[in-house]
Design a protein around this motif. Structure first.
Motif, PDB file in Angstrom:
ATOM      1  N   PRO A  52       0.836  -1.201   0.000  1.00 36.35           N
ATOM      2  CA  PRO A  52       0.000   0.000   0.000  1.00 36.35           C
ATOM      3  C   PRO A  52       0.873   1.254   0.000  1.00 36.35           C
TER       4      PRO A  52
ATOM      5  N   ASN B  26      -6.020   4.241  -1.324  1.00 31.34           N
ATOM      6  CA  ASN B  26      -6.299   3.037  -2.102  1.00 31.34           C
ATOM      7  C   ASN B  26      -5.296   2.834  -3.236  1.00 31.34           C
TER       8      ASN B  26
ATOM      9  N   ASP C  58      -1.674   1.452  -4.545  1.00 28.08           N
ATOM     10  CA  ASP C  58      -0.659   0.460  -4.199  1.00 28.08           C
ATOM     11  C   ASP C  58       0.538   0.593  -5.116  1.00 28.08           C
TER      12      ASP C  58
END
Length: 125
Positions: free
Chosen positions: A102, A106, A108
């Motif tokens: 991460p 949200n 990554d």
């Protein structure tokens, strides 16, 4: 006589500091992924230099490989990521894996890694 000042304003300093901080944060997220990849490469090379590895069965080679990885605290490589194929004079070992970390919210960071090493009687090339 009017004198012009030169230098950064407080706002420009904060912007530059923010950019440098974000770059350092991304680097801290990426470094462990590449450190683990280096551990995989060095484990493969060390295993290739081990005496008699060309004559071992694939299960034993995998066992020795994962022992080396455990010493380096590598946790992202699974047995399904390791392929061992017969070649002339020994084995060809391929490790293909993906690491997902991460980054922010949200988002990554995804790293796809691929390492290959021939396990022959001559050792690592």
């Amino acid at each position: 006589m009017k004198r012009n000042q030169k230098g950064m304003t407080l706002l420009s300093f904060v912007v530059v500091l923010g950019l440098v901080g974000f770059a350092a944060y991304v680097a801290m997220r990426l470094f462990p992924m590449y450190q683990e990849y280096y551990a995989v490469k060095s484990s493969l090379k060390g295993l290739a230099n081990e005496q008699g590895v060309a004559d071992m069965d694939p299960a034993r080679i995998k066992e020795l490989f994962f022992r080396r990885l455990n010493m380096n605290y590598s946790t992202n490589i699974k047995p399904a990521d390791v392929k061992i194929e017969r070649m002339e004079g020994g084995w060809n070992m391929t490790v293909v894996y993906e690491v997902r970390r991460p980054l922010v919210g949200n988002l990554d960071v995804v790293g796809n890694f691929d390492a290959e090493q021939a396990m022959t009687r001559r050792g690592a090339d």
